[in-house]
Write a protein that holds these residues in place. Structure first.
Motif, PDB file in Angstrom:
ATOM      1  N   VAL B 111       0.840  -1.209   0.000  1.00 16.74           N
ATOM      2  CA  VAL B 111       0.000   0.000   0.000  1.00 16.74           C
ATOM      3  C   VAL B 111       0.869   1.251   0.000  1.00 16.74           C
ATOM      4  N   CYS B 112       2.071   1.172   0.573  1.00 19.31           N
ATOM      5  CA  CYS B 112       2.967   2.330   0.529  1.00 19.31           C
ATOM      6  C   CYS B 112       3.376   2.620  -0.915  1.00 19.31           C
ATOM      7  N   ILE B 113       3.726   1.568  -1.663  1.00 16.27           N
ATOM      8  CA  ILE B 113       4.081   1.745  -3.077  1.00 16.27           C
ATOM      9  C   ILE B 113       2.884   2.316  -3.827  1.00 16.27           C
ATOM     10  N   PHE B 114       1.729   1.730  -3.556  1.00 13.63           N
ATOM     11  CA  PHE B 114       0.489   2.209  -4.174  1.00 13.63           C
ATOM     12  C   PHE B 114       0.316   3.710  -3.920  1.00 13.63           C
ATOM     13  N   ALA B 115       0.449   4.107  -2.643  1.00 14.08           N
ATOM     14  CA  ALA B 115       0.256   5.519  -2.283  1.00 14.08           C
ATOM     15  C   ALA B 115       1.305   6.390  -2.946  1.00 14.08           C
ATOM     16  N   ALA B 116       2.546   5.903  -2.990  1.00 19.07           N
ATOM     17  CA  ALA B 116       3.639   6.721  -3.522  1.00 19.07           C
ATOM     18  C   ALA B 116       3.461   6.998  -5.003  1.00 19.07           C
ATOM     19  N   ILE B 117       2.772   6.118  -5.713  1.00 21.16           N
ATOM     20  CA  ILE B 117       2.554   6.360  -7.140  1.00 21.16           C
ATOM     21  C   ILE B 117       1.208   7.039  -7.372  1.00 21.16           C
ATOM     22  N   GLN B 118       0.173   6.483  -6.778  1.00 26.63           N
ATOM     23  CA  GLN B 118      -1.178   6.952  -7.095  1.00 26.63           C
ATOM     24  C   GLN B 118      -1.408   8.398  -6.660  1.00 26.63           C
ATOM     25  N   ILE B 119      -0.996   8.739  -5.442  1.00 25.85           N
ATOM     26  CA  ILE B 119      -1.343  10.061  -4.912  1.00 25.85           C
ATOM     27  C   ILE B 119      -0.677  11.196  -5.699  1.00 25.85           C
ATOM     28  N   PRO B 120       0.645  11.132  -5.963  1.00 23.06           N
ATOM     29  CA  PRO B 120       1.224  12.224  -6.761  1.00 23.06           C
ATOM     30  C   PRO B 120       0.604  12.341  -8.144  1.00 23.06           C
ATOM     31  N   VAL B 121       0.433  11.203  -8.831  1.00 31.17           N
ATOM     32  CA  VAL B 121      -0.135  11.269 -10.181  1.00 31.17           C
ATOM     33  C   VAL B 121      -1.511  11.910 -10.142  1.00 31.17           C
ATOM     34  N   MET B 122      -2.326  11.441  -9.191  1.00 29.81           N
ATOM     35  CA  MET B 122      -3.691  11.940  -9.117  1.00 29.81           C
ATOM     36  C   MET B 122      -3.725  13.426  -8.755  1.00 29.81           C
ATOM     37  N   LEU B 123      -2.908  13.827  -7.785  1.00 28.00           N
ATOM     38  CA  LEU B 123      -2.969  15.223  -7.353  1.00 28.00           C
ATOM     39  C   LEU B 123      -2.436  16.163  -8.431  1.00 28.00           C
ATOM     40  N   VAL B 124      -1.410  15.725  -9.168  1.00 26.50           N
ATOM     41  CA  VAL B 124      -0.915  16.570 -10.263  1.00 26.50           C
ATOM     42  C   VAL B 124      -2.020  16.753 -11.306  1.00 26.50           C
ATOM     43  N   MET B 125      -2.689  15.648 -11.657  1.00 26.93           N
ATOM     44  CA  MET B 125      -3.774  15.758 -12.627  1.00 26.93           C
ATOM     45  C   MET B 125      -4.907  16.626 -12.086  1.00 26.93           C
ATOM     46  N   SER B 126      -5.264  16.396 -10.830  1.00 23.86           N
ATOM     47  CA  SER B 126      -6.345  17.184 -10.226  1.00 23.86           C
ATOM     48  C   SER B 126      -6.012  18.661 -10.245  1.00 23.86           C
ATOM     49  N   PHE B 127      -4.771  18.975  -9.879  1.00 21.06           N
ATOM     50  CA  PHE B 127      -4.405  20.392  -9.818  1.00 21.06           C
ATOM     51  C   PHE B 127      -4.359  20.996 -11.212  1.00 21.06           C
ATOM     52  N   PHE B 128      -3.812  20.227 -12.159  1.00 22.68           N
ATOM     53  CA  PHE B 128      -3.743  20.726 -13.535  1.00 22.68           C
ATOM     54  C   PHE B 128      -5.135  21.096 -14.042  1.00 22.68           C
ATOM     55  N   PHE B 129      -6.066  20.148 -13.924  1.00 22.20           N
ATOM     56  CA  PHE B 129      -7.417  20.418 -14.424  1.00 22.20           C
ATOM     57  C   PHE B 129      -8.081  21.544 -13.630  1.00 22.20           C
ATOM     58  N   ALA B 130      -7.919  21.511 -12.312  1.00 25.18           N
ATOM     59  CA  ALA B 130      -8.538  22.554 -11.491  1.00 25.18           C
ATOM     60  C   ALA B 130      -8.029  23.930 -11.900  1.00 25.18           C
ATOM     61  N   ALA B 131      -6.713  24.037 -12.125  1.00 21.69           N
ATOM     62  CA  ALA B 131      -6.145  25.336 -12.506  1.00 21.69           C
ATOM     63  C   ALA B 131      -6.645  25.768 -13.876  1.00 21.69           C
ATOM     64  N   MET B 132      -6.732  24.816 -14.810  1.00 20.42           N
ATOM     65  CA  MET B 132      -7.204  25.165 -16.145  1.00 20.42           C
ATOM     66  C   MET B 132      -8.662  25.632 -16.102  1.00 20.42           C
ATOM     67  N   PHE B 133      -9.483  24.946 -15.305  1.00 24.19           N
ATOM     68  CA  PHE B 133     -10.891  25.348 -15.208  1.00 24.19           C
ATOM     69  C   PHE B 133     -11.013  26.679 -14.487  1.00 24.19           C
ATOM     70  N   ASP B 134     -10.186  26.869 -13.493  1.00 24.05           N
ATOM     71  CA  ASP B 134     -10.257  28.102 -12.714  1.00 24.05           C
ATOM     72  C   ASP B 134      -9.901  29.302 -13.580  1.00 24.05           C
ATOM     73  N   LEU B 135      -8.878  29.140 -14.412  1.00 20.79           N
ATOM     74  CA  LEU B 135      -8.462  30.254 -15.264  1.00 20.79           C
ATOM     75  C   LEU B 135      -9.342  30.363 -16.504  1.00 20.79           C
ATOM     76  N   GLY B 136     -10.177  29.350 -16.708  1.00 20.70           N
ATOM     77  CA  GLY B 136     -11.051  29.387 -17.875  1.00 20.70           C
ATOM     78  C   GLY B 136     -10.305  29.116 -19.163  1.00 20.70           C
ATOM     79  N   VAL B 137      -9.197  28.363 -19.090  1.00 22.19           N
ATOM     80  CA  VAL B 137      -8.400  28.112 -20.285  1.00 22.19           C
ATOM     81  C   VAL B 137      -9.064  27.078 -21.180  1.00 22.19           C
ATOM     82  N   ALA B 138      -9.627  26.015 -20.572  1.00 22.73           N
ATOM     83  CA  ALA B 138     -10.246  24.971 -21.386  1.00 22.73           C
ATOM     84  C   ALA B 138     -11.631  25.410 -21.832  1.00 22.73           C
ATOM     85  N   ARG B 139     -11.987  25.005 -23.063  1.00 29.22           N
ATOM     86  CA  ARG B 139     -13.357  25.271 -23.487  1.00 29.22           C
ATOM     87  C   ARG B 139     -14.304  24.305 -22.781  1.00 29.22           C
ATOM     88  N   PHE B 140     -15.553  24.691 -22.650  1.00 31.98           N
ATOM     89  CA  PHE B 140     -16.606  23.866 -22.002  1.00 31.98           C
ATOM     90  C   PHE B 140     -16.189  23.455 -20.589  1.00 31.98           C
TER      91      PHE B 140
END
Lengths: 324, 333
Positions: B111-140
């Motif tokens: 589970v440590c290996i799982f956490a070490a891979i899953q959490i960074p990947v997921m949070l980077v993606m979450s932040f990327f999309f959140a920032a793009m939506f927040d700035l209104g960069v993506a359409r729709f």
């Protein structure tokens, strides 16, 4: 005249409905909060590229849901043999659906599971929201002896894994006879450190102390103040906690898995997992369509709840931007 | 508007509050009779003591259904029940057995290996999309936001069932797809691909939720800050990484914590996928699975209680440790 906060400021807008007014205000607020895109000096290509990335992730997100919607209309053979992302004949959605209420054994256990889940979720969710709101208010606006210590205790409970609680709960239940009891499921669901934390933050941001003191000077009792002054101001926060806790109970798997041994007390999650295990181990014929339609029926009420509460969900999390 | 807060309404509903104050009904008189200064202090004291009653209901349930079970688990873990001879005090024997169990630790490592891979990947993606939506960069943006959030409404069990079908080694559409792409014979449920498969499923389930929290945190960043950065000619990436990210760091830290705690108690995924592929999921695939199989499956409640306490302690150590580490780093900076 300090207690005017609960009254909408736009009562003079005549025939426009309250909802329309609110939506317009939200739109204005969104516009105010966003810097116009052209100022970033973005190239069109960048915008397209990011939009495509969003689209790809949306496909990934929706694929399982589309798949299950399509395949809930198929019979067992076609689930495995036909192309997964398109319909095939015979189209047996209605047949599958009615089968849910007869069940493989013919005792209609699925409908019981649905009823159980709804009951646990409503009792647990509403109770959790009430307790969290009361406690959040107590922690946010009073400084009695031990307030800090008990709040710290509650927050540190966030660190304790739920599964580490569930097995001990089972052991305690075995002692006091709460195994296979509705209350054994509902009472632990009432405890939500996250809910208390959210309500405390929310109340700090949206219920001014001066307002409470003004009501007290006017001689109002604390209970009255809570019900008539505080609650109307924090409805969005309460809806957020309600949504989180209902979803939490609805999706809870580990606790019901270990405290219920009677099949007719299962919630949907445990019931469906049970079906899936039985189907895979090869015992039951034709149980796969039942599992799929069962999954679809499980998702639908939650999605409806989301649509109904979405407005609150969004504004409720925007703690910082709410006026205080 | 003070008409809505009438004094006449108070005595009817102020039950617990009145009892809590030292003055009782007299509290209405104190205000006008006593010197102003003292009256105010009394007022504050009395008011604060009344607040206890708002917290008590929660604390009672909290103590009964969260603290008591934990204490009981500690108590139970110190005893050993045998079929013959009944229950006897055995000190730390159960803990020694848990700590010396290689399967428990390999599950924990997993589970440590799982956490070490899953959490960074997921949070980077979450932040990327959140920032793009927040700035209104993506359409729709609004549409994508709703779509990404849908998996949160799907019960974990249902999610696993769907993915189990999609990734099924013999009939799953995704298995066919990956075979078409040239990876002949690869099996999502084989022992070597099991953890990556669970990572993909967890990313599917939780990215939208994390994105939503980061998005709302980003919305709360004052417009002036962004405007100032734009006026200074900050590029998009600079704006996101140097202006917006620092302002949502508290939300990010909280998400890391919640996700780590969630990852360490990974259970539903392996339990359900194990039904589909028993040979790839051992009894101690994750610590929680070990607790479940030892206690509920095997009836060794004392041993399972010890394992539950160990898991809880490990989570606390990791969380407090990383907090201390963060604080230490913060002071150096």
């Amino acid at each position: 005249m300090t207690t005017t906060a609960p009254v909408p400021a736009t009562t003079n807008s005549g025939f426009r409905s309250r909802r329309a007014v609110r939506r317009e205000a939200q739109r204005q607020a969104d516009l105010m909060a966003t810097v116009p895109l052209r100022l970033y000096g973005l190239r069109k290509g960048t915008v397209n590229f990011i939009t495509i990335l969003c689209g790809l992730f949306a496909i990934f997100t929706l694929a399982p849901i589309v798949w299950i919607l399509i395949n809930s209309t198929k019979n067992q053979a076609n689930i495995f043999e036909s192309f997964g992302f398109w319909f095939s004949r015979p189209f047996v959605l209605w047949h599958n659906f009615t089968n849910l209420f007869q069940d493989v054994e013919g005792d209609g256990v699925y409908i019981e599971w649905l009823g159980n889940t709804a009951l646990y979720a409503v009792l647990g969710g509403v109770g959790c929201t009430i307790l969290s709101t009361l406690a959040g208010y107590g922690f946010a606006r009073f400084s009695f002896r031990g307030a800090k210590a008990s709040f710290f205790l509650v927050i540190s409970a966030l660190l304790v894994p739920i599964t580490a609680i569930s097995l001990p709960l089972y052991l305690v239940y075995a002692k006091i006879g709460l195994i296979n009891s509705l209350w054994g499921m509902v009472l632990p669901s009432l405890v939500s450190p996250v809910g208390v934390y959210l309500m405390r933050t929310f109340i700090r941001g949206s219920v001014p102390r001066e307002l409470l003191d003004a009501a007290r000077i006017d001689g109002a009792g604390e209970v009255w103040i809570f019900l008539r002054v505080v609650v109307p101001l924090i409805i969005p926060g309460m809806m957020t906690v309600l949504l989180i806790s209902v979803v939490g109970v609805w999706n809870n798997f580990f606790l019901p898995l270990i405290i219920f041994t009677k099949e007719n007390l299962y919630p949907l999650t445990v019931g469906i997992a049970n079906w899936a295990n039985r189907a895979v181990s090869g015992g039951d014929a034709n149980v796969f369509p039942l599992i799929l339609i069962g999954c679809v029926v499980t998702i639908v009420p939650l999605i409806i709840l989301f649509v109904v509460l979405q407005r609150y969900w969004k504004s409720g999390l925007l703690f910082g931007s709410l006026t205080g | 508007m003070s008409g809505t807060v009438t004094p006449t309404a108070a005595p009817r509903t102020a039950g617990p509050a009145r009892r809590a104050g030292p003055g009782g009904l007299g509290s209405y008189l104190v205000r006008s009779d006593a010197p102003r200064q003292r009256s105010h202090r009394n007022f504050v004291l009395r008011r604060d003591r009344r607040g206890v009653w708002f917290v008590v209901p929660f604390l009672v349930v909290f103590l009964l259904f969260l603290v008591t079970p934990l204490l009981y688990a500690v108590y139970q873990s110190l005893y050993t029940s045998k079929l013959v001879g009944g229950t006897s005090f055995s000190g730390l024997a159960n803990y020694r057995q848990t700590l010396e169990n290689g399967a428990f630790w390999s599950g924990f490592l997993r589970v440590c290996i799982f956490a070490a891979i899953q959490i960074p990947v997921m949070l980077v993606m979450s932040f990327f999309f959140a920032a793009m939506f927040d700035l209104g960069v993506a359409r729709f943006g609004k549409f994508w936001r709703t779509v990404f959030f849908i998996p949160f409404a799907v019960p974990a069990v249902v999610g696993r069932v769907m993915w189990a079908f999609l990734l099924d080694p013999s009939s799953g559409p995704f298995t066919h797809l990956i075979h078409e792409l040239g990876f002949k014979g690869s099996n999502f449920f084989s022992s070597s691909l099991m953890v990556p498969t669970i990572i993909v499923i967890a990313i599917w389930e939780w990215t939208g939720y994390n994105m939503m929290i980061l998005y709302t945190a980003l919305r709360a960043v004052p417009r002036e800050v962004v405007e100032a950065a734009v006026m200074d000619g900050a590029s998009l990436s600079r704006l996101v990484l140097r202006v917006k990210f620092p302002m949502v760091r508290p939300a990010m830290v909280m998400l890391v914590f919640l996700n780590v705690i969630g990852a360490l108690q990974l259970f539903t995924e392996p339990l359900l996928l194990g039904a589909f592929q028993p040979q790839a999921i051992s009894d101690a695939f994750t610590p929680t699975l070990y607790i479940y199989n030892t206690g509920i499956g095997g009836g060794q409640y004392d041993l399972a209680a010890a394992a539950a306490v160990v898991l809880a302690l490990l989570v606390v150590i990791i969380s407090v440790g990383s907090l201390a580490f963060r604080r230490g780093k913060g002071e150096r900076e």
